[in-house]
Design a protein around this motif. Structure first.
Motif, PDB file in Angstrom:
ATOM      1  N   LEU A 142       0.822  -1.211   0.000  1.00 15.94           N
ATOM      2  CA  LEU A 142       0.000   0.000   0.000  1.00 15.94           C
ATOM      3  C   LEU A 142       0.857   1.262   0.000  1.00 15.94           C
ATOM      4  O   LEU A 142       0.530   2.234  -0.692  1.00 15.94           O
ATOM      5  CB  LEU A 142      -0.964  -0.003   1.188  1.00 15.94           C
ATOM      6  N   ASP A 143       1.952   1.274   0.733  1.00 13.47           N
ATOM      7  CA  ASP A 143       2.821   2.447   0.767  1.00 13.47           C
ATOM      8  C   ASP A 143       3.373   2.745  -0.629  1.00 13.47           C
ATOM      9  O   ASP A 143       3.303   3.879  -1.111  1.00 13.47           O
ATOM     10  CB  ASP A 143       3.950   2.248   1.774  1.00 13.47           C
ATOM     11  N   ALA A 144       3.904   1.741  -1.290  1.00 19.07           N
ATOM     12  CA  ALA A 144       4.462   1.916  -2.637  1.00 19.07           C
ATOM     13  C   ALA A 144       3.370   2.322  -3.627  1.00 19.07           C
ATOM     14  O   ALA A 144       3.597   3.176  -4.496  1.00 19.07           O
ATOM     15  CB  ALA A 144       5.143   0.628  -3.092  1.00 19.07           C
ATOM     16  N   TYR A 145       2.189   1.730  -3.503  1.00 16.89           N
ATOM     17  CA  TYR A 145       1.067   2.069  -4.376  1.00 16.89           C
ATOM     18  C   TYR A 145       0.678   3.539  -4.226  1.00 16.89           C
ATOM     19  O   TYR A 145       0.505   4.253  -5.216  1.00 16.89           O
ATOM     20  CB  TYR A 145      -0.138   1.163  -4.066  1.00 16.89           C
ATOM     21  N   LEU A 146       0.549   4.000  -2.977  1.00 14.77           N
ATOM     22  CA  LEU A 146       0.173   5.397  -2.739  1.00 14.77           C
ATOM     23  C   LEU A 146       1.239   6.356  -3.255  1.00 14.77           C
ATOM     24  O   LEU A 146       0.914   7.420  -3.790  1.00 14.77           O
ATOM     25  CB  LEU A 146      -0.089   5.637  -1.247  1.00 14.77           C
ATOM     26  N   GLN A 147       2.509   5.992  -3.119  1.00 12.70           N
ATOM     27  CA  GLN A 147       3.584   6.842  -3.635  1.00 12.70           C
ATOM     28  C   GLN A 147       3.525   6.925  -5.156  1.00 12.70           C
ATOM     29  O   GLN A 147       3.714   7.998  -5.725  1.00 12.70           O
ATOM     30  CB  GLN A 147       4.944   6.323  -3.177  1.00 12.70           C
ATOM     31  N   LYS A 148       3.223   5.797  -5.780  1.00 13.38           N
ATOM     32  CA  LYS A 148       3.162   5.739  -7.245  1.00 13.38           C
ATOM     33  C   LYS A 148       1.937   6.493  -7.776  1.00 13.38           C
ATOM     34  O   LYS A 148       2.039   7.293  -8.700  1.00 13.38           O
ATOM     35  CB  LYS A 148       3.113   4.272  -7.682  1.00 13.38           C
ATOM     36  N   VAL A 149       0.780   6.266  -7.191  1.00 13.60           N
ATOM     37  CA  VAL A 149      -0.474   6.811  -7.712  1.00 13.60           C
ATOM     38  C   VAL A 149      -0.758   8.225  -7.203  1.00 13.60           C
ATOM     39  O   VAL A 149      -1.176   9.092  -7.969  1.00 13.60           O
ATOM     40  CB  VAL A 149      -1.653   5.866  -7.372  1.00 13.60           C
ATOM     41  N   ASN A 150      -0.548   8.453  -5.914  1.00 13.33           N
ATOM     42  CA  ASN A 150      -0.903   9.731  -5.306  1.00 13.33           C
ATOM     43  C   ASN A 150       0.292  10.610  -4.948  1.00 13.33           C
ATOM     44  O   ASN A 150       0.102  11.772  -4.569  1.00 13.33           O
ATOM     45  CB  ASN A 150      -1.745   9.508  -4.040  1.00 13.33           C
ATOM     46  N   GLY A 151       1.486  10.072  -5.001  1.00 13.45           N
ATOM     47  CA  GLY A 151       2.672  10.838  -4.668  1.00 13.45           C
ATOM     48  C   GLY A 151       2.830  11.131  -3.183  1.00 13.45           C
ATOM     49  O   GLY A 151       3.508  12.086  -2.809  1.00 13.45           O
ATOM     50  N   VAL A 152       2.195  10.327  -2.321  1.00 15.48           N
ATOM     51  CA  VAL A 152       2.331  10.484  -0.868  1.00 15.48           C
ATOM     52  C   VAL A 152       2.631   9.126  -0.244  1.00 15.48           C
ATOM     53  O   VAL A 152       2.253   8.097  -0.782  1.00 15.48           O
ATOM     54  CB  VAL A 152       1.058  11.072  -0.198  1.00 15.48           C
ATOM     55  N   THR A 153       3.295   9.156   0.896  1.00 16.61           N
ATOM     56  CA  THR A 153       3.557   7.909   1.610  1.00 16.61           C
ATOM     57  C   THR A 153       2.298   7.503   2.362  1.00 16.61           C
ATOM     58  O   THR A 153       1.391   8.321   2.558  1.00 16.61           O
ATOM     59  CB  THR A 153       4.705   8.082   2.625  1.00 16.61           C
ATOM     60  N   LEU A 154       2.264   6.279   2.803  1.00 12.34           N
ATOM     61  CA  LEU A 154       1.128   5.797   3.594  1.00 12.34           C
ATOM     62  C   LEU A 154       1.004   6.616   4.868  1.00 12.34           C
ATOM     63  O   LEU A 154      -0.097   7.004   5.267  1.00 12.34           O
ATOM     64  CB  LEU A 154       1.295   4.309   3.916  1.00 12.34           C
ATOM     65  N   TYR A 155       2.131   6.920   5.495  1.00  8.65           N
ATOM     66  CA  TYR A 155       2.117   7.713   6.730  1.00  8.65           C
ATOM     67  C   TYR A 155       1.518   9.103   6.482  1.00  8.65           C
ATOM     68  O   TYR A 155       0.653   9.554   7.228  1.00  8.65           O
ATOM     69  CB  TYR A 155       3.533   7.832   7.292  1.00  8.65           C
ATOM     70  N   ASP A 156       1.970   9.769   5.425  1.00  7.01           N
ATOM     71  CA  ASP A 156       1.426  11.095   5.106  1.00  7.01           C
ATOM     72  C   ASP A 156      -0.060  11.013   4.767  1.00  7.01           C
ATOM     73  O   ASP A 156      -0.834  11.880   5.167  1.00  7.01           O
ATOM     74  CB  ASP A 156       2.182  11.733   3.942  1.00  7.01           C
ATOM     75  N   PHE A 157      -0.449   9.989   4.036  1.00 12.67           N
ATOM     76  CA  PHE A 157      -1.860   9.813   3.687  1.00 12.67           C
ATOM     77  C   PHE A 157      -2.708   9.693   4.948  1.00 12.67           C
ATOM     78  O   PHE A 157      -3.735  10.355   5.079  1.00 12.67           O
ATOM     79  CB  PHE A 157      -2.037   8.579   2.798  1.00 12.67           C
ATOM     80  N   LEU A 158      -2.246   8.879   5.890  1.00 15.43           N
ATOM     81  CA  LEU A 158      -3.032   8.645   7.104  1.00 15.43           C
ATOM     82  C   LEU A 158      -3.002   9.816   8.071  1.00 15.43           C
ATOM     83  O   LEU A 158      -3.944  10.008   8.837  1.00 15.43           O
ATOM     84  CB  LEU A 158      -2.537   7.378   7.813  1.00 15.43           C
ATOM     85  N   THR A 159      -1.948  10.594   8.055  1.00 14.56           N
ATOM     86  CA  THR A 159      -1.846  11.696   9.022  1.00 14.56           C
ATOM     87  C   THR A 159      -2.291  13.039   8.457  1.00 14.56           C
ATOM     88  O   THR A 159      -2.637  13.930   9.238  1.00 14.56           O
ATOM     89  CB  THR A 159      -0.408  11.830   9.556  1.00 14.56           C
ATOM     90  N   LYS A 160      -2.317  13.192   7.132  1.00 15.37           N
ATOM     91  CA  LYS A 160      -2.604  14.510   6.556  1.00 15.37           C
ATOM     92  C   LYS A 160      -3.779  14.558   5.584  1.00 15.37           C
ATOM     93  O   LYS A 160      -4.333  15.628   5.348  1.00 15.37           O
ATOM     94  CB  LYS A 160      -1.368  15.036   5.824  1.00 15.37           C
ATOM     95  N   HIS A 161      -4.159  13.433   5.007  1.00 13.16           N
ATOM     96  CA  HIS A 161      -5.109  13.473   3.901  1.00 13.16           C
ATOM     97  C   HIS A 161      -6.435  12.769   4.150  1.00 13.16           C
ATOM     98  O   HIS A 161      -7.188  12.534   3.209  1.00 13.16           O
ATOM     99  CB  HIS A 161      -4.465  12.898   2.637  1.00 13.16           C
ATOM    100  N   ILE A 162      -6.713  12.410   5.374  1.00  8.27           N
ATOM    101  CA  ILE A 162      -8.009  11.786   5.660  1.00  8.27           C
ATOM    102  C   ILE A 162      -8.737  12.601   6.723  1.00  8.27           C
ATOM    103  O   ILE A 162      -8.121  13.407   7.429  1.00  8.27           O
ATOM    104  CB  ILE A 162      -7.859  10.305   6.101  1.00  8.27           C
ATOM    105  N   ALA A 163     -10.031  12.382   6.818  1.00  6.14           N
ATOM    106  CA  ALA A 163     -10.858  13.113   7.781  1.00  6.14           C
ATOM    107  C   ALA A 163     -10.436  12.791   9.215  1.00  6.14           C
ATOM    108  O   ALA A 163      -9.910  11.714   9.495  1.00  6.14           O
ATOM    109  CB  ALA A 163     -12.322  12.749   7.584  1.00  6.14           C
ATOM    110  N   GLU A 164     -10.690  13.721  10.098  1.00  8.27           N
ATOM    111  CA  GLU A 164     -10.329  13.559  11.513  1.00  8.27           C
ATOM    112  C   GLU A 164     -10.979  12.320  12.122  1.00  8.27           C
ATOM    113  O   GLU A 164     -10.367  11.602  12.911  1.00  8.27           O
ATOM    114  CB  GLU A 164     -10.728  14.809  12.290  1.00  8.27           C
ATOM    115  N   SER A 165     -12.226  12.047  11.733  1.00  6.67           N
ATOM    116  CA  SER A 165     -12.913  10.867  12.269  1.00  6.67           C
ATOM    117  C   SER A 165     -12.208   9.582  11.842  1.00  6.67           C
ATOM    118  O   SER A 165     -12.138   8.617  12.613  1.00  6.67           O
ATOM    119  CB  SER A 165     -14.367  10.849  11.811  1.00  6.67           C
TER     120      SER A 165
END
Length: 132
Positions: free
Chosen positions: A78-101
């Motif tokens: 999932l980390d490699a996929y997100l970097q390839k498709v969205n240009g973000v790491t899994l950590y950044d996706f989970l900490t910066k790009h999802i709703a607070e809930s």
């Protein structure tokens, strides 16, 4: 608080994700989960980690099971996929790009904690190797 030292059966693992045992069993071929050998057996920590990542991919990133199997696994996870498709790491996706809930979800917090722990151990081993 997220507890790492919990032993999971099919029932308790299904409860962890808020799904039925039958739904959990449908995850097995897609997520690469190996069912415990004997009836009433327990899942090991690696299997729970795999299931957590699959949960994040399907419930938080909203990928289908087929997309996970055909795109995430070949990309290297999932980390490699997100970097390839969205240009973000899994950590950044989970900490910066999802709703607070979603950030407050027990599974998401467990994955974030696991990533932080892995990064800490990597930096510690690099520092030790540099000193030696």
């Amino acid at each position: 608080m997220v507890c790492d030292n919990v032993i999971y059966t099919q029932k308790t693992l299904a409860e962890r994700y808020g799904i039925s045992i039958a739904a959990l069993q449908r995850w097995y071929p897609y997520a690469g989960i190996v069912k415990p050998r004997k009836r009433g057996g327990y899942f090991d920590a690696a299997t729970v980690e795999i299931a957590d990542i699959f949960y994040v991919a399907t419930k938080i990133r909203r990928l289908t099971c087929k997309e996970y199997l055909q795109q995430v696994i070949p990309a290297g996870g999932l980390d490699a996929y997100l970097q390839k498709v969205n240009g973000v790491t899994l950590y950044d996706f989970l900490t910066k790009h999802i709703a607070e809930s979603e950030k407050n979800n027990v599974i998401v917090r467990a994955v974030i904690k696991r990533i932080e722990r892995n990064e800490t151990s990597k930096s510690t081993s690099t520092t030790v190797a540099g000193v030696a």
